[in-house]
Design an enzyme around this catalytic site. Structure first.
Site, short mmCIF file in Angstrom:
data_model
loop_
_atom_site.label_atom_id
_atom_site.label_comp_id
_atom_site.label_asym_id
_atom_site.label_seq_id
_atom_site.Cartn_x
_atom_site.Cartn_y
_atom_site.Cartn_z
N HIS A 1 -0.44 10.56 -2.87
CA HIS A 1 -1.76 10.17 -2.39
C HIS A 1 -2.78 11.26 -2.66
O HIS A 1 -3.96 10.98 -2.90
CB HIS A 1 -1.71 9.86 -0.90
CG HIS A 1 -3.03 9.47 -0.33
ND1 HIS A 1 -3.78 8.43 -0.83
CD2 HIS A 1 -3.76 10.00 0.68
CE1 HIS A 1 -4.90 8.32 -0.15
NE2 HIS A 1 -4.92 9.26 0.77
N GLU B 1 15.19 -9.34 -11.61
CA GLU B 1 16.18 -9.74 -10.61
C GLU B 1 15.69 -10.93 -9.78
O GLU B 1 16.47 -11.82 -9.45
CB GLU B 1 16.48 -8.56 -9.67
CG GLU B 1 17.36 -7.49 -10.30
CD GLU B 1 17.64 -6.36 -9.32
OE1 GLU B 1 17.12 -6.41 -8.18
OE2 GLU B 1 18.37 -5.42 -9.70
N HIS C 1 0.83 -1.21 0.00
CA HIS C 1 0.00 0.00 0.00
C HIS C 1 0.86 1.25 0.00
O HIS C 1 1.53 1.56 0.98
CB HIS C 1 -0.89 -0.03 1.25
CG HIS C 1 -1.83 1.12 1.36
ND1 HIS C 1 -1.76 2.03 2.39
CD2 HIS C 1 -2.86 1.51 0.58
CE1 HIS C 1 -2.72 2.92 2.26
NE2 HIS C 1 -3.41 2.63 1.16
N GLU D 1 1.36 -0.33 -5.12
CA GLU D 1 0.22 0.55 -5.39
C GLU D 1 0.63 2.01 -5.49
O GLU D 1 0.91 2.65 -4.47
CB GLU D 1 -0.83 0.41 -4.28
CG GLU D 1 -2.11 1.17 -4.59
CD GLU D 1 -2.70 1.89 -3.39
OE1 GLU D 1 -3.87 2.26 -3.48
OE2 GLU D 1 -1.99 2.09 -2.38
#
Length: 337
Positions: free
Chosen positions: A57, A141, A15, A42
Site C-alpha cells: 500500500h 480453476e 480491496h 486490487e
C-alpha cells in the site's frame, strides 16, 4: 431504483485482497478474495530498487512487513518526503527484489484485526507477475475470468527517482495478454497526469481516483489550484472522461456524513458521472463499526444496499463475501426495482 448505463451487475473489487481476513497485499489475501466472490483483486504497486513492481500500500514498509526486525537492514532506516509528507522507515526503492523476498508481511491494523496477526511472518511480498500468475490459475480453476485492478502509488515521486511505474506496468500487462478496452483490468491513480499520459499509450481502462478532501499531488507540484472536489463536479467529470473510463470515489462524495457520522442526502455524483460516460466504483467498504456510518452500525449489509441502490458500478471491499451476499439479493440484480 434501477441501475443504469451498464449491462452487467456491479463488480466486487477485493480491496488489497480479502484484507479483512488476511494481511493485505499477499497472495493469500488475493486468493481468498477470489474464493469469496470478488470479480477483481486490487494490488497497489510500488517499485523495488531494481525496478520490479511489487504489491504494497505504501513504499514505506515498516507497518506491513517485518523489516524492522531484520538487523541486516537496520542501517537503511531513513526519513524521506513522500508527496509532501515526512515519513521515517524503510522504503521499497532502497531494496532489491531479492532483499524484499527475505521479508514477510504482517497485519497493518492488528489492534483491530487481531485474527489476522496469526499470519504475521508467514507470507511473502508478491510481485505483480506473481499476482497475475495466481489470477490465471484461479480463473482456470473456477472457469471465471478474474480481473486485476492495479494502482500506481505515488507516481510523481517514483518518476522523480528514476523508477517510473507506468512503463513496467504496461510491459507486464502486455506480456500477459491484457490488451484492449474490454480486458479484465483497470489501472487507477490518485494523480491526473500519469493517467492522461497512459491514455495516449494504452486503450486499457483507466480510473481516476477521487478523495473526499485535498488534491492530486501532481496538482500540488504544478501549482494547479483544482481539488478533488472540483474534479467531482459535473464539468470535472466530463474532463475526466476525456482520458479515463471510470472514477473510483470515496464514499463520502456520494453520501456525505455529518459531524456525528450520520449519513446525509446523496449527491448527484453518480448521475453526473454516468452522464459523462464514466463508471463509478466506490471505496472502501469494511465491516467493522469504526468504519461504518452511524446509520449502519452492526449492519454492514445495509450500507452496501444503500450504495447499490444509487446505481453504482462497483465496490472496493475488505470483505468481498459480504458484498457478494448483497449482490446476490434479487433486489440488486440488473433491471430489478
Amino acid at each position: 431504483m434501477t441501475r443504469i448505463l451498464q449491462n452487467t451487475p456491479a463488480i466486487i473489487i477485493a480491496h488489497r485482497g480479502a484484507s479483512g481476513y488476511r494481511p493485505e497485499h499477499t497472495l493469500a489475501a488475493y486468493e481468498l478474495g477470489i474464493a469469496l466472490g470478488a470479480d477483481y483483486i486490487e494490488p497497489d504497486l510500488v517499485s523495488t530498487k531494481d525496478g520490479v513492481l511489487i504489491a504494497r500500500h505504501e513504499n514505506e514498509i515498516s507497518e506491513t512487513t517485518d523489516v524492522a526486525s531484520h538487523a541486516e537492514f537496520a542501517y537503511r532506516q531513513t526519513t524521506k518526503i513522500i508527496d509532501g509528507e515526512s515519513k521515517t522507515g524503510w522504503f521499497t526503492e532502497d531494496f532489491t527484489l531479492t532483499e524484499i523476498k527475505t521479508l514477510r508481511a504482517k497485519e497493518r491494523i492488528g489492534q483491530l484485526r487481531s485474527q489476522n496477526t496469526t499470519y504475521d511472518g508467514l507470507l511473502e511480498i508478491p510481485t505483480l507477475q506473481e499476482i497475475i500468475d495466481l489470477v490465471k490459475v484461479k480463473s482456470a480453476e473456477i472457469n471465471r475470468a478474474i480481473g486485476i485492478y492495479p494502482e500506481t502509488k505515488h507516481p510523481t515521486y517514483f518518476q522523480s527517482i528514476g523508477l517510473a511505474l507506468e512503463a513496467p506496468l504496461l510491459a507486464t500487462l502486455t506480456a500477459n495478454g491484457y490488451q484492449g478496452a474490454n480486458a479484465p483490468v483497470f489501472i487507477q491513480s490518485f494523480e491526473v497526469g500519469n493517467l492522461q499520459d497512459l491514455s495516449t499509450k494504452t486503450d486499457l481502462p483507466l480510473v481516476q481516483l477521487l478523495n473526499d478532501s485535498g488534491k492530486p499531488y501532481d496538482f500540488v507540484v504544478s501549482g494547479c489550484n483544482r481539488t478533488y472536489a472540483d474534479l467531482a463536479t459535473a464539468s470535472g467529470l466530463e474532463e475526466i472522461a476525456k482520458y479515463a473510463q471510470a472514477v473510483g470515489v470515496h464514499k463520502n462524495l456520494l453520501v456525505p456524513r455529518d459531524s456525528n457520522g450520520k449519513l446525509q442526502s446523496p449527491t448527484s455524483l453518480v448521475t453526473d458521472a454516468h452522464a459523462a460516460g464514466l463508471l463509478v466504483h466506490v471505496w472502501t467498504f469494511r465491516n467493522e463499526d469504526c468504519f461504518l456510518p452511524l446509520d449502519f452500525q452492526g449492519n454492514p449489509q445495509g450500507e452496501y444496499e444503500l450504495f447499490f441502490s444509487l446505481g453504482i458500478d462497483g465496490v472496493f471491499s475488505d470483505y468481498p463475501d459480504t458484498a457478494f451476499a448483497v449482490t446476490e439479493n434479487p433486489r440488486f440484480k440488473l433491471g430489478s426495482p
